[in-house]
Scaffold this motif. Structure first.
Motif, PDB file in Angstrom:
ATOM      1  N   ALA A 174       0.811  -1.216   0.000  1.00 33.11           N
ATOM      2  CA  ALA A 174       0.000   0.000   0.000  1.00 33.11           C
ATOM      3  C   ALA A 174       0.845   1.266   0.000  1.00 33.11           C
ATOM      4  N   PRO A 175       1.890   1.390   0.888  1.00 35.01           N
ATOM      5  CA  PRO A 175       2.702   2.607   0.829  1.00 35.01           C
ATOM      6  C   PRO A 175       3.373   2.798  -0.512  1.00 35.01           C
ATOM      7  N   ALA A 176       3.879   1.705  -1.121  1.00 36.83           N
ATOM      8  CA  ALA A 176       4.532   1.826  -2.432  1.00 36.83           C
ATOM      9  C   ALA A 176       3.552   2.290  -3.488  1.00 36.83           C
ATOM     10  N   ALA A 177       2.327   1.735  -3.460  1.00 37.48           N
ATOM     11  CA  ALA A 177       1.319   2.151  -4.436  1.00 37.48           C
ATOM     12  C   ALA A 177       0.966   3.614  -4.247  1.00 37.48           C
ATOM     13  N   GLN A 178       0.863   4.029  -2.964  1.00 39.11           N
ATOM     14  CA  GLN A 178       0.553   5.440  -2.700  1.00 39.11           C
ATOM     15  C   GLN A 178       1.668   6.331  -3.225  1.00 39.11           C
ATOM     16  N   ALA A 179       2.918   5.909  -3.002  1.00 41.21           N
ATOM     17  CA  ALA A 179       4.050   6.703  -3.490  1.00 41.21           C
ATOM     18  C   ALA A 179       4.014   6.817  -5.007  1.00 41.21           C
TER      19      ALA A 179
ATOM     20  N   VAL B  46       9.569   9.113  -2.762  1.00 40.32           N
ATOM     21  CA  VAL B  46       8.501   9.436  -1.827  1.00 40.32           C
ATOM     22  C   VAL B  46       8.007   8.157  -1.167  1.00 40.32           C
ATOM     23  N   SER B  47       7.563   8.306   0.076  1.00 41.21           N
ATOM     24  CA  SER B  47       6.919   7.232   0.819  1.00 41.21           C
ATOM     25  C   SER B  47       5.921   7.878   1.760  1.00 41.21           C
ATOM     26  N   GLY B  48       4.638   7.631   1.515  1.00 46.27           N
ATOM     27  CA  GLY B  48       3.623   8.313   2.309  1.00 46.27           C
ATOM     28  C   GLY B  48       3.708   9.811   2.073  1.00 46.27           C
ATOM     29  N   ASP B  49       3.849  10.589   3.169  1.00 47.99           N
ATOM     30  CA  ASP B  49       3.981  12.048   3.030  1.00 47.99           C
ATOM     31  C   ASP B  49       5.425  12.487   3.203  1.00 47.99           C
TER      32      ASP B  49
ATOM     33  N   LEU C 249      12.042  15.088   4.117  1.00 43.44           N
ATOM     34  CA  LEU C 249      11.115  16.177   4.388  1.00 43.44           C
ATOM     35  C   LEU C 249       9.683  15.670   4.352  1.00 43.44           C
ATOM     36  N   THR C 250       8.821  16.365   5.089  1.00 40.44           N
ATOM     37  CA  THR C 250       7.389  16.130   4.974  1.00 40.44           C
ATOM     38  C   THR C 250       6.851  17.086   3.916  1.00 40.44           C
TER      39      THR C 250
END
Length: 215
Positions: A21-26, A169-172, A185-186
């Motif tokens: 899920a995190p990879a797909a979001q990224a 990127v990963s998440g935010d 960074l966020t």
């Protein structure tokens, strides 16, 4: 036995999907971040930062002189206006202009010195000849770029130093590096604005760049 095996497979599938899920979001977020970004806040001398994030995961971070003007053309005269953030007093400069093929020649009405600029991007078919991006050797060294827009804005950029690296990127979280250091960074996006916050809580805001001609 079969039921226990199916349950085990289902559990493994759930765990695998959770990990993906995190990879797909990224992957979903990454295309929105791709592009060149100009720092909104600059030093008193007009020095700011520019970040370009490319689709292949490479990136460039520039320090550059970054100034915005307005302009009008009256016959053979070009009048540019600049409003400093310090006192708000408008500063105007007038030069004579002419075009020779893909060159724009500006002549100072005070010193008579000519500056020759080479066209890097043309405007639209209905635009004035000055509209587009022009480059010229700057007196301080390096190549300066000036973008004249159809709505009367003049965007000046003089790249000073470029550092190259990678981004992900990963998440935010946005990771930039390695350059001098690797920075995590966020990030938060809103339209054409990108806000980056470091681990000390310092935030920098970037806007999507219009001038893209320097490498």
């Amino acid at each position: 036995m079969a039921r226990r095996l199916n349950a085990a497979r289902l559990a493994a599938l759930v765990i695998w999907l959770g990990a993906c899920a995190p990879a797909a979001q990224a992957q979903d977020v990454a295309p929105a971040l791709v592009g060149r970004w100009d720092a909104v806040t600059r030093s008193a001398g007009g020095i700011g930062q520019i970040i370009e994030l490319r689709a292949d995961g490479s990136m460039t971070h520039w320090y550059a002189a970054m100034v915005e003007f307005t302009y009008v053309v009256q016959g053979s005269l070009l009048i540019t206006s600049f409003t400093p953030a310090t006192d708000g007093a408008v500063e105007q400069t007038t030069t004579e202009i002419r075009f020779e093929g893909d060159e724009l020649i500006q002549k100072s009405t005070q010193s008579g010195i000519e500056t020759r600029m080479t066209r890097k991007r043309a405007g639209g078919p209905q635009d004035a000849p000055i509209v587009g991006v022009w480059a010229y050797p700057h007196e301080t060294g390096g190549t300066a770029f000036m973008m004249y827009t159809a709505d009367g804005r003049l965007i000046f950029r003089l790249p000073i130093r470029a550092d190259r690296g990678r981004w992900s990127v990963s998440g935010d979280k946005l990771t930039l590096g390695p350059m001098a250091t690797t920075t995590r960074l966020t990030y938060r996006m809103q339209g054409d604005q990108l806000a980056l916050t470091d681990d000390q809580g310092k935030q920098m805001t970037y806007s999507r760049a219009e001038l893209l001609e320097f490498p």
